[in-house]
Scaffold this motif. Structure first.
Motif, PDB file in Angstrom:
ATOM      1  N   GLY B 233       0.815  -1.206   0.000  1.00 57.65           N
ATOM      2  CA  GLY B 233       0.000   0.000   0.000  1.00 57.65           C
ATOM      3  C   GLY B 233       0.843   1.247   0.000  1.00 57.65           C
ATOM      4  N   THR B 234       0.193   2.387   0.094  1.00 61.78           N
ATOM      5  CA  THR B 234       0.918   3.652   0.184  1.00 61.78           C
ATOM      6  C   THR B 234       1.588   3.704   1.553  1.00 61.78           C
ATOM      7  N   PRO B 235       2.559   4.575   1.706  1.00 61.16           N
ATOM      8  CA  PRO B 235       3.215   4.669   3.014  1.00 61.16           C
ATOM      9  C   PRO B 235       2.222   4.844   4.157  1.00 61.16           C
ATOM     10  N   ASP B 236       1.198   5.662   3.938  1.00 58.37           N
ATOM     11  CA  ASP B 236       0.236   5.890   5.016  1.00 58.37           C
ATOM     12  C   ASP B 236      -0.537   4.628   5.345  1.00 58.37           C
ATOM     13  N   GLU B 237      -0.994   3.944   4.290  1.00 61.12           N
ATOM     14  CA  GLU B 237      -1.743   2.708   4.514  1.00 61.12           C
ATOM     15  C   GLU B 237      -0.898   1.690   5.274  1.00 61.12           C
ATOM     16  N   VAL B 238       0.344   1.574   4.859  1.00 58.93           N
ATOM     17  CA  VAL B 238       1.207   0.588   5.492  1.00 58.93           C
ATOM     18  C   VAL B 238       1.450   0.938   6.954  1.00 58.93           C
ATOM     19  N   ARG B 239       1.624   2.225   7.194  1.00 50.57           N
ATOM     20  CA  ARG B 239       1.868   2.680   8.574  1.00 50.57           C
ATOM     21  C   ARG B 239       0.702   2.320   9.500  1.00 50.57           C
ATOM     22  N   GLU B 240      -0.511   2.356   8.916  1.00 47.44           N
ATOM     23  CA  GLU B 240      -1.690   2.082   9.724  1.00 47.44           C
ATOM     24  C   GLU B 240      -1.981   0.587   9.865  1.00 47.44           C
ATOM     25  N   ASN B 241      -1.412  -0.203   8.976  1.00 54.34           N
ATOM     26  CA  ASN B 241      -1.759  -1.621   8.919  1.00 54.34           C
ATOM     27  C   ASN B 241      -1.356  -2.351  10.196  1.00 54.34           C
ATOM     28  N   PRO B 242      -2.339  -2.911  10.912  1.00 58.99           N
ATOM     29  CA  PRO B 242      -2.022  -3.554  12.206  1.00 58.99           C
ATOM     30  C   PRO B 242      -1.068  -4.741  12.050  1.00 58.99           C
ATOM     31  N   GLU B 243      -1.253  -5.466  10.956  1.00 61.90           N
ATOM     32  CA  GLU B 243      -0.373  -6.614  10.676  1.00 61.90           C
ATOM     33  C   GLU B 243       1.080  -6.177  10.632  1.00 61.90           C
ATOM     34  N   VAL B 244       1.283  -5.055   9.951  1.00 61.65           N
ATOM     35  CA  VAL B 244       2.643  -4.546   9.791  1.00 61.65           C
ATOM     36  C   VAL B 244       3.198  -4.101  11.129  1.00 61.65           C
ATOM     37  N   ILE B 245       2.365  -3.378  11.856  1.00 66.79           N
ATOM     38  CA  ILE B 245       2.839  -2.859  13.139  1.00 66.79           C
ATOM     39  C   ILE B 245       3.244  -4.012  14.038  1.00 66.79           C
ATOM     40  N   LYS B 246       2.399  -5.061  14.017  1.00 66.12           N
ATOM     41  CA  LYS B 246       2.691  -6.208  14.853  1.00 66.12           C
ATOM     42  C   LYS B 246       3.997  -6.889  14.424  1.00 66.12           C
ATOM     43  N   ALA B 247       4.072  -7.166  13.111  1.00 58.30           N
ATOM     44  CA  ALA B 247       5.184  -7.985  12.621  1.00 58.30           C
ATOM     45  C   ALA B 247       6.491  -7.231  12.566  1.00 58.30           C
ATOM     46  N   TYR B 248       6.399  -5.954  12.311  1.00 63.88           N
ATOM     47  CA  TYR B 248       7.646  -5.293  11.938  1.00 63.88           C
ATOM     48  C   TYR B 248       7.919  -4.055  12.768  1.00 63.88           C
ATOM     49  N   LEU B 249       7.028  -3.096  12.659  1.00 58.17           N
ATOM     50  CA  LEU B 249       7.333  -1.818  13.303  1.00 58.17           C
ATOM     51  C   LEU B 249       7.404  -1.974  14.807  1.00 58.17           C
ATOM     52  N   GLY B 250       6.439  -2.747  15.361  1.00 59.68           N
ATOM     53  CA  GLY B 250       6.430  -2.954  16.800  1.00 59.68           C
ATOM     54  C   GLY B 250       7.753  -3.508  17.277  1.00 59.68           C
ATOM     55  N   GLU B 251       8.165  -4.555  16.615  1.00 58.87           N
ATOM     56  CA  GLU B 251       9.429  -5.179  16.988  1.00 58.87           C
ATOM     57  C   GLU B 251      10.600  -4.205  16.890  1.00 58.87           C
ATOM     58  N   GLU B 252      10.607  -3.507  15.760  1.00 64.26           N
ATOM     59  CA  GLU B 252      11.708  -2.575  15.533  1.00 64.26           C
ATOM     60  C   GLU B 252      11.780  -1.542  16.648  1.00 64.26           C
ATOM     61  N   GLU B 253      10.597  -1.011  17.002  1.00 68.62           N
ATOM     62  CA  GLU B 253      10.595   0.049  18.018  1.00 68.62           C
ATOM     63  C   GLU B 253      11.122  -0.468  19.341  1.00 68.62           C
ATOM     64  N   LYS B 254      10.691  -1.667  19.666  1.00 65.16           N
ATOM     65  CA  LYS B 254      11.172  -2.257  20.913  1.00 65.16           C
ATOM     66  C   LYS B 254      12.707  -2.356  20.904  1.00 65.16           C
ATOM     67  N   LYS B 255      13.209  -2.768  19.766  1.00 62.96           N
ATOM     68  CA  LYS B 255      14.661  -2.932  19.657  1.00 62.96           C
ATOM     69  C   LYS B 255      15.393  -1.611  19.887  1.00 62.96           C
ATOM     70  N   CYS B 256      14.804  -0.545  19.352  1.00 58.50           N
ATOM     71  CA  CYS B 256      15.489   0.735  19.403  1.00 58.50           C
ATOM     72  C   CYS B 256      15.464   1.373  20.749  1.00 58.50           C
TER      73      CYS B 256
END
Lengths: 290, 256, 291
Positions: B233-256
């Protein structure tokens, strides 16, 4: 013919297998073709020869001494020719030059030491042949085959089942990761050279018994190389199978056409293999790493 | 459709590096591919650029099936790439590095390889001019006679890009071009990618961990995890996507 | 005088062989341990053609080169696609095969006793001109698109493929050029010594050449040539016994590998173009425009 030829071929193949294995161990660990292997065979075979002439020891102590000599010389060789390259992690080109230089050095030393002459090991066996009923087999063939087979089995067991063998495989697979896992990479590389040198010593003595002993004996290393190519570079198992196959094919062909053409056959066999099955028998594919 | 990747898969032994991956790109697109380490992003690039051949699926470039082609042929068809771990040619200068990419297109025979034939002189001159232009585009012209291994890391990354565009691609694959760069350099790089897309008009596929870069330049983003595509999707759509947040962004943020 | 002239001629012939190896090993990073066999093919084929059929010298040389290149193609075809170790292993097997073939075919080659009665056609002047022409070819080759692609392939095969370089083809090109040059040096050799035998074309000869290239500096043509001169002429002049010469070589090279891995000259090339401008001579360059 037939059975005697097959046993002859198996014995020759077993010696080729020793060469190919010694070559493959180094290839796996440092990913280069060690061209000093042949000259090391000659050098350690000569050491064995002079020990046996000087002391009158029987075959097995001579083999042990040659193996030990081969192993120790290869350790020294690793230190002068390859250590710095490994530390600097240079490209395989440098290993190549280093290994042919080391090989030339070994051969030069042998030539200075013994001159260009031919030597024969003393006769180690009381009778030249062993009889199994109506089957007559040459003693040296039998001993070569059994000893090589036994040594290769011990080596396989060592590599597959022991801690050090595991370390060897780990370093072969990925040196950096192995090092992170706490494996002493340099010690493992040294061990590989020691093993490879021992195999070179053993093969050298056998080749010296089978043919004669002379400074260019090491040129027969090419059989081991061809066996590794047929078997698939980097696979010890493939190298052994390739060696046995090469020994058998060569013995059969020599029987039909004459020994002078043997190198031509081995070369053609290799070329056909590369065309038909470039990955070799074992099918391992060592492309240069991505 | 310029690039049409349809359901490609690739496994190594038991490991499914990339499964059923599809992607489309048009001229001028900038497309981001993100995902955690080991998600199969580089594997996707390796299959598209022909380092590996796909086990399944097809890749069409301008309608032509390039799936089974050799790597160098795929490059000549119009897909070029950079490498995550910089792979410049040692033993060649900066300019020569770029010229290597142009050389397969250079037309003179082996006779010109041994003697200064008029054809060779004119082709070499043409090649040098083009490659100097590419160096200028990425801002490396002043360094053209340097050895790449003596240059700063950020400049080496730019040289990789110059070399890739010298292949005259239709699709440019950039594998983590911002890795190891400092914030100013990332900003320059963002600007460069946008400029390349506008000036050359090729499609750009971009693998990147630096989200500020991908989110900033991409029109469309593919998110991979464990070899599977989990969102597009577009950057905005992807940012909102719960699947993405769970799989990727969430993890990344925790790491940082 | 005779002695010096022969040392110079042999050195020049070695330079030609080494230029072949330089293109293959120095530029492309491939090692042929059967390179000396191509020298043997060049020597035997041209010699046999002249002696047995009375063919003119030049025609025989050209046919010998063509035959070498064709054989080189057969050897190279299955190997260039594979990882670089294969070419060393396969050419080593090839070298052994050629040696045994030369030993076996007594009726044509004289077998182990050697092939004699070749007329003397190579002079110091011919060797000198040949060497200069080969140097010019090689230095143009290095700065051409081919040379660049060779260096790229040597440096990183994967990246080279990604740049659209057909690496099998480039490797084959480099291999065949090196085969052609080396077989030519073989013809010169045969027509200088008037006698050849199989023992001088073993893998150690090939190894020696690779060592010379490396000794001078892997990327540097200038270095390769100086390496050859130093390692060929010096032991000759110092009259080392052959066996000691080998040991002297090996130790020297091991020292270089350990302490100056880029070779004597590194990547330095003699700036011939600049030197010529300096002297402003109207004459054509002597060493090609080494960049």
């Amino acid at each position: 013919m037939s059975v005697q030829i097959i046993i002859n071929g198996l014995a020759l193949g077993a010696v080729y297998a020793l060469i190919a294995t010694g070559f493959s161990i180094i290839f796996n660990v440092l990913k280069f073709s060690n061209f000093s292997h042949g000259a090391l065979m000659t050098l350690s075979a000569f050491i064995g020869y002079f020990v046996s002439v000087g002391t009158g020891l029987s075959l097995f102590p001579v083999i042990l001494i040659s193996m030990l000599a081969g192993g120790l010389i290869d350790l020294a060789g690793e230190f002068v020719a390859f250590r710095k390259l490994t530390i600097r992690n240079t490209s395989s080109i440098y290993y190549f030059v280093s290994s042919i230089t080391l090989g030339t050095l070994f051969e030069g030393i042998v030539t200075i030491w013994v001159g260009p002459n031919f030597y024969n090991y003393p006769r180690f066996f009381k009778s030249m042949v062993v009889k199994f009923g109506s089957l007559i087999v040459s003693t040296s063939d039998l001993i070569m085959f059994i000893t090589s087979f036994a040594i290769l089995m011990i080596l396989m067991f060592f590599i597959q089942k022991t801690r050090l063998g595991r370390a060897l495989r780990a370093v072969s697979y990925d040196r950096d990761t192995a090092s992170l896992m706490g494996i002493n990479v340099y010690a493992t590389i040294q061990m590989a050279f020691f093993i490879s040198g021992c195999l070179a010593g053993l093969a050298g003595v056998f080749l010296g018994i089978n043919y004669t002993l002379y400074p260019q004996l090491g040129n027969l290393v090419v059989k081991g190389f061809i066996a590794s190519v047929i078997g698939g570079l980097g696979s010890i198992f493939g190298a052994v199978v390739g060696a046995i196959l090469l020994g058998l094919m060569e013995t059969l062909l020599i029987n039909f056409i004459g020994s002078g053409y043997a190198p031509v056959f081995s070369f053609l066999i290799m070329l056909v293999f590369l065309l038909v099955r470039p990955r070799g028998i074992a099918g391992s594919n060592v492309q240069e790493k991505a | 459709m310029l690039l049409d990747v349809k359901g490609i898969s690739k496994s190594f032994g038991g490991v499914k590096a990339i499964q059923n991956f599809s992607l489309t790109a048009e001229k001028g697109d900038i497309i981001g591919i993100i995902g955690p380490n080991g998600a199969g992003k580089t594997s996707a690039f390796n299959v598209i650029s022909g380092v590996y051949t796909a086990d399944e699926g097809t890749i069409l470039l301008d309608g032509k099936n390039i799936t089974k082609m050799e790597q160098y042929q795929i490059t000549r068809e119009g897909i070029s790439r950079t490498f995550q771990n910089i792979r410049l040619f040692k033993g060649l200068t900066v300019l020569q590095n770029v010229m290597c990419a142009f050389d397969p297109l250079s037309k003179y025979s082996i006779l010109g390889g041994l003697l200064p034939t008029p054809k060779r002189i004119s082709e070499e001159r043409k090649g040098r001019k083009m490659c100097e232009h590419y160096l200028e585009v990425v801002g490396l012209l002043p360094y053209k006679d340097e050895r790449p291994e003596n240059m700063a890391y950020g400049l080496q990354r730019r040289l990789e890009i110059a070399r890739a565009i010298a292949c005259e691609p239709k699709v440019l694959l950039l594998d983590e071009p911002a890795a190891g760069l400092n914030p100013t350099e990332v900003k320059d790089l963002t600007e460069l990618i946008e400029r390349l897309s506008k000036d050359f008009g090729f499609a750009i596929l971009l693998i990147e961990h630096r989200l500020e870069l991908v989110m900033g330049v991409s029109q469309k983003i593919y998110v991979l995890n464990f070899g599977k595509t989990i969102a597009v999707g577009t950057p905005d759509e992807v940012r909102e996507n719960p699947e993405v947040i769970k799989a990727y962004l969430g993890e990344e943020e925790k790491k940082c | 005088m005779e002695f010096i002239s022969s040392v110079i001629t042999f050195t020049l012939i070695s330079i030609i062989s080494v230029i072949g190896v330089y293109i293959l090993t120095g530029l492309t990073g491939m090692f042929s341990l059967g390179q000396a066999s191509f020298m043997a093919i060049g020597a035997y084929v041209s010699g046999a053609l002249v002696v047995k059929t009375g063919m003119p010298f030049w025609m025989a040389v050209i046919i010998a080169i063509i035959i070498s290149v064709m054989i080189g193609f057969i050897v190279g075809f299955p190997t260039v696609r594979l990882r670089r170790d294969y070419i060393s292993l396969v050419t080593l097997g090839f070298g052994e095969a050629i040696t045994s073939l030369l030993n076996q075919t007594q009726s044509i080659t004289g077998g182990a006793l050697g092939f004699s009665g070749i007329p003397k056609r190579t002079t110091l002047l011919l060797a000198l001109i040949s060497a200069i022409v080969c140097i010019i070819f090689a230095s143009y080759f290095k700065t051409s698109k081919y040379g660049r692609q060779c260096i790229a392939v040597k440096s990183d095969e994967l990246a080279a493929k990604a740049m659209g370089i057909n690496i099998s083809r480039i490797k084959m090109t480099a291999f065949l050029i090196s085969v052609a040059v080396t077989s030519y040096s073989g013809a010169l050799y045969a027509f200088y010594t008037t006698y050849v035998d199989p023992s001088i074309f073993g893998w150690k000869k090939s190894a020696e050449w690779a060592i010379m290239v490396f000794f001078g500096g892997v990327n540097s043509l200038t270095g390769s040539i100086f390496g050859t001169v130093i390692l060929t002429a010096l032991p000759e002049v110092l009259r080392f016994a052959a066996a000691y010469r080998v040991v002297f070589y090996s130790i020297l090279v091991l020292l270089i590998i350990n302490f100056k891995p880029s070779g004597l000259f590194g990547e330095y090339e003699l700036p011939v173009g600049k030197i010529i401008k300096l002297f402003k001579g109207g004459r054509k360059e002597e060493k090609g425009n080494a960049a």
